[in-house]
Design a protein around this motif. Structure first.
Motif, mmCIF file in Angstrom:
data_model
loop_
_atom_site.group_PDB
_atom_site.id
_atom_site.type_symbol
_atom_site.label_atom_id
_atom_site.label_comp_id
_atom_site.label_asym_id
_atom_site.label_seq_id
_atom_site.Cartn_x
_atom_site.Cartn_y
_atom_site.Cartn_z
ATOM 1 N N LYS A 1 40.360 35.556 39.280
ATOM 2 C CA LYS A 1 41.542 35.801 38.460
ATOM 3 C C LYS A 1 42.454 34.587 38.393
ATOM 4 O O LYS A 1 43.078 34.332 37.363
ATOM 5 C CB LYS A 1 42.344 36.983 39.007
ATOM 6 C CG LYS A 1 41.658 38.308 38.882
ATOM 7 C CD LYS A 1 42.533 39.392 39.494
ATOM 8 C CE LYS A 1 41.840 40.723 39.509
ATOM 9 N NZ LYS A 1 42.686 41.750 40.157
ATOM 10 N N GLU B 1 37.306 39.662 38.815
ATOM 11 C CA GLU B 1 37.246 40.534 37.644
ATOM 12 C C GLU B 1 36.007 40.186 36.841
ATOM 13 O O GLU B 1 35.354 39.170 37.098
ATOM 14 C CB GLU B 1 38.504 40.390 36.790
ATOM 15 C CG GLU B 1 38.703 39.003 36.210
ATOM 16 C CD GLU B 1 40.040 38.840 35.512
ATOM 17 O OE1 GLU B 1 40.889 39.746 35.544
ATOM 18 O OE2 GLU B 1 40.255 37.766 34.927
ATOM 19 N N GLU C 1 38.157 42.399 32.339
ATOM 20 C CA GLU C 1 38.321 43.762 32.810
ATOM 21 C C GLU C 1 38.311 43.790 34.340
ATOM 22 O O GLU C 1 37.569 43.035 34.967
ATOM 23 C CB GLU C 1 37.186 44.644 32.303
ATOM 24 C CG GLU C 1 37.181 44.825 30.805
ATOM 25 C CD GLU C 1 35.976 45.628 30.354
ATOM 26 O OE1 GLU C 1 35.900 46.828 30.713
ATOM 27 O OE2 GLU C 1 35.115 45.049 29.684
ATOM 28 N N PRO C 2 39.102 44.692 34.934
ATOM 29 C CA PRO C 2 39.108 44.792 36.398
ATOM 30 C C PRO C 2 37.821 45.430 36.911
ATOM 31 O O PRO C 2 37.103 46.104 36.164
ATOM 32 C CB PRO C 2 40.315 45.686 36.680
ATOM 33 C CG PRO C 2 40.479 46.505 35.444
ATOM 34 C CD PRO C 2 40.043 45.616 34.304
ATOM 35 N N LEU C 3 37.562 45.243 38.197
ATOM 36 C CA LEU C 3 36.427 45.899 38.829
ATOM 37 C C LEU C 3 36.693 47.402 38.882
ATOM 38 O O LEU C 3 37.851 47.833 38.959
ATOM 39 C CB LEU C 3 36.221 45.363 40.243
ATOM 40 C CG LEU C 3 35.911 43.881 40.377
ATOM 41 C CD1 LEU C 3 35.729 43.518 41.848
ATOM 42 C CD2 LEU C 3 34.687 43.498 39.584
#
Length: 69
Positions: A6, A50, A55-57
């Motif tokens: 990130k 990410e 997109e986040p995990l």
């Protein structure tokens, strides 16, 4: 599988996918892809990673108590 950091957008090759999907483990072993030489494996905190799309995990990969909410 590749994820990105990130903080600097460097790509990280995840070495152990089972560790990535285990919410009890806060970090995962990977190899940073920066420059032309193969980098050594190192530990990365899942919260710092990410998907390449931004997109986040999935929460079930990082929160041991994800079903309790």
């Amino acid at each position: 599988m590749f994820l990105k950091r990130k903080d600097n957008d460097n790509m990280i090759e995840i070495i152990d996918l089972e560790t990535l999907a285990d919410p009890a483990l806060p970090s995962v072993m990977g190899r940073q892809h920066a420059g032309e030489e193969m980098q050594d494996e190192e530990s990365f905190e899942k919260e710092d990673l990410e998907f390449p799309s931004g997109e986040p995990l999935p929460r079930c990969w990082i929160d041991l108590h994800w079903r309790e909410d």
